[in-house]
Design a protein around this motif. Structure first.
Motif, PDB file in Angstrom:
ATOM      1  N   ARG A   1       8.533 -45.837  47.060  1.00  0.00           N
ATOM      2  CA  ARG A   1       8.731 -44.480  47.588  1.00  0.00           C
ATOM      3  C   ARG A   1      10.115 -44.441  48.215  1.00  0.00           C
ATOM      4  NH1 ARG A   1       8.608 -44.944  53.141  1.00  0.00           N
ATOM      5  NH2 ARG A   1       7.237 -46.541  54.001  1.00  0.00           N
ATOM      6  N   ASN A   2      10.468 -43.333  48.878  1.00  0.00           N
ATOM      7  CA  ASN A   2      11.752 -43.264  49.551  1.00  0.00           C
ATOM      8  C   ASN A   2      11.683 -44.016  50.879  1.00  0.00           C
ATOM      9  OD1 ASN A   2      13.453 -41.185  51.673  1.00  0.00           O
ATOM     10  ND2 ASN A   2      14.511 -42.102  49.963  1.00  0.00           N
TER      11      ASN A   2
ATOM     12  N   GLU B   1      13.074 -50.599  41.374  1.00  0.00           N
ATOM     13  CA  GLU B   1      12.405 -49.325  41.640  1.00  0.00           C
ATOM     14  C   GLU B   1      11.509 -49.485  42.866  1.00  0.00           C
ATOM     15  OE1 GLU B   1       9.945 -48.076  38.373  1.00  0.00           O
ATOM     16  OE2 GLU B   1       9.106 -46.428  39.539  1.00  0.00           O
TER      17      GLU B   1
ATOM     18  N   GLY C   1      12.954 -44.144  45.518  1.00  0.00           N
ATOM     19  CA  GLY C   1      11.940 -43.091  45.400  1.00  0.00           C
ATOM     20  C   GLY C   1      12.496 -41.747  45.002  1.00  0.00           C
ATOM     21  N   SER C   2      13.421 -41.719  44.064  1.00  0.00           N
ATOM     22  CA  SER C   2      13.989 -40.441  43.619  1.00  0.00           C
ATOM     23  C   SER C   2      12.914 -39.578  42.985  1.00  0.00           C
ATOM     24  CB  SER C   2      15.089 -40.683  42.581  1.00  0.00           C
ATOM     25  OG  SER C   2      16.133 -41.411  43.148  1.00  0.00           O
ATOM     26  N   GLN C   3      13.007 -38.256  43.248  1.00  0.00           N
ATOM     27  CA  GLN C   3      12.026 -37.360  42.643  1.00  0.00           C
ATOM     28  C   GLN C   3      12.589 -36.654  41.418  1.00  0.00           C
ATOM     29  OE1 GLN C   3      11.408 -35.708  46.364  1.00  0.00           O
ATOM     30  NE2 GLN C   3       9.980 -37.357  46.834  1.00  0.00           N
ATOM     31  N   ASP C   4      13.866 -36.834  41.167  1.00  0.00           N
ATOM     32  CA  ASP C   4      14.439 -36.201  39.975  1.00  0.00           C
ATOM     33  C   ASP C   4      14.444 -37.211  38.822  1.00  0.00           C
ATOM     34  OD1 ASP C   4      16.365 -37.958  40.692  1.00  0.00           O
ATOM     35  OD2 ASP C   4      17.978 -36.502  40.923  1.00  0.00           O
ATOM     36  N   THR C   5      15.327 -37.027  37.874  1.00  0.00           N
ATOM     37  CA  THR C   5      15.297 -37.887  36.689  1.00  0.00           C
ATOM     38  C   THR C   5      16.163 -39.140  36.852  1.00  0.00           C
ATOM     39  OG1 THR C   5      16.983 -36.439  35.822  1.00  0.00           O
ATOM     40  CG2 THR C   5      14.741 -36.088  35.009  1.00  0.00           C
TER      41      THR C   5
ATOM     42  N   ASP D   1      16.416 -47.646  43.004  1.00  0.00           N
ATOM     43  CA  ASP D   1      15.920 -46.280  42.957  1.00  0.00           C
ATOM     44  C   ASP D   1      15.041 -46.088  44.184  1.00  0.00           C
ATOM     45  OD1 ASP D   1      15.181 -43.726  42.103  1.00  0.00           O
ATOM     46  OD2 ASP D   1      13.309 -44.548  41.331  1.00  0.00           O
TER      47      ASP D   1
ATOM     48  N   ASN E   1      17.754 -39.373  44.350  1.00  0.00           N
ATOM     49  CA  ASN E   1      18.019 -38.090  43.685  1.00  0.00           C
ATOM     50  C   ASN E   1      19.491 -37.930  43.320  1.00  0.00           C
ATOM     51  OD1 ASN E   1      15.334 -37.575  44.095  1.00  0.00           O
ATOM     52  ND2 ASN E   1      15.655 -36.273  45.887  1.00  0.00           N
TER      53      ASN E   1
END
Ligand code: UDP
Ligand code: MG
Length: 318
Positions: free
Chosen positions: A74-75, A71, A48-52, A46, A16
């Protein structure tokens, strides 16, 4: 004869960090521009970022082909994300650094210089942590002190994950199969020729810390139980000392009873002893649990992280 340029991998976990990415990529690209004698790859994980974050990273990678995105599914947490990045890094030297620019990119050039002079590990040590919260500074300080007193391999104080490690060190790290990866400890454990350079810790450029107090506390427990068995052993000593004291106390009571006769009152002292020993036992069982839990997690042999996709843009992919 043209010799191959050395490849430097910069490894950065993103969780995030949408706000940080533009500034991060800009500063990194600036640094790279000033070091044309090296090739660079920027491995972005990445986590598991939930934003952009992922989308923004992809935009950057499309424009600058030195960016590669791993990628995760998940986190998995920073330690796992870093492990992923180090696994994917192909550089002759690898530099893990945070996305929030608390690890200043301006240090990359000096680090590389020290590396070329023969160091296998170049540690970046924070001389000033004024920019960290008071709470963070003190807890970090006490953690290092406590850990270094009881662990067989000391972790250098005020050194984060920001460092340069040579390929030999990367390969050594990859040989450590443990699932719960306390990277600072693993970095310290592998050893190698180490040089330290100092820097001022900056404030996070954007957003807030991704570590809550609870996360940090668990992180500290993981760190200590990963590298020391003293917390397990200490209970045997404590048990032995209490047993010895109890023996003296028993002798004292028996003698007193023989001389003065039976003494009924004693409820309070009895209760104190029972409660004290009971709590000690609970604590030591809890501690055993920590280690058994770790054994359990290791025994399952699950991978440290799972990759959904590797994003790599080349000229042809457009
Ligand atoms: N991070 C991550 N996964 C997490 C938490 C954090 O990949 O579950 C990354 C985060 O995006 C950043 C780095 O780890 O690049 C350090 O995080 P942060 O700055 O929040 O930690 P602090 O500097 O407060 O210790
Ligand atoms: Mg930070």
């Amino acid at each position: 004869m043209q010799t191959r340029k050395s490849l430097i991998s910069i490894v950065t976990p993103f969780f995030n960090e949408a706000e940080c990415i533009p500034i991060f990529s800009k500063s990194i690209l600036e640094v790279i521009e000033h070091l044309p004698q090296f090739d660079f790859e920027i491995i972005c994980i990445d986590d598991g970022s939930q934003d952009t974050s992922l989308k923004i990273l992809q935009d950057v990678a499309r424009r600058h082909h030195c960016f590669r995105i791993i990628e995760l599914s998940r986190n998995f947490g920073k330690e796992a994300a870093l492990t992923a990045g180090i696994d994917f890094a192909g550089g002759d030297a690898v530099i893990p650094m945070d996305a929030d620019l608390q690890d200043p990119p301006s240090l990359i050039a000096p680090m590389i210089k020290v590396w070329q002079e023969g160091a296998e590990v170049v540690l970046a040590k924070r001389v000033a942590r004024e920019k960290d919260s008071v709470f963070k500074r003190y807890t970090a300080q006490y953690f290092y002190r406590f850990n270094n007193r009881i662990a067989s391999i000391p972790i250098p104080e005020n050194v984060g994950d920001f460092r340069l490690i040579d390929r030999v060190v990367v390969d050594a790290l990859k040989q450590l199969p443990e699932r719960q990866r306390f990277m600072k400890g693993l970095f310290a454990w592998v050893g190698f020729k180490t040089q330290v350079i100092e820097y001022q810790r900056e404030e996070r450029v954007k957003g807030g810390t991704k570590f809550s107090i609870w996360k940090l506390w668990n992180f500290a427990i993981d760190g200590i139980t990963s590298f020391s068995t003293l917390p397990l052993r200490v209970w045997s000593y404590l048990g032995a000392s209490i047993a010895l004291l109890s023996l003296f106390y028993a002798l004292f009571i028996i003698t007193r009873t023989l001389i003065l006769g039976i003494d009924v009152p004693g409820y309070a002292s009895l209760l104190v002893v029972v409660l004290f020993l009971g709590s000690l036992q609970l604590m030591s069982i809890g501690l055993l649990g920590e280690y058994v839990g770790r054994l359990y997690l290791e025994a399952k042999q699950r991978p440290v992280y799972l990759v959904r996709k590797v994003h790599q843009f080349t000229k042809d992919s457009e």
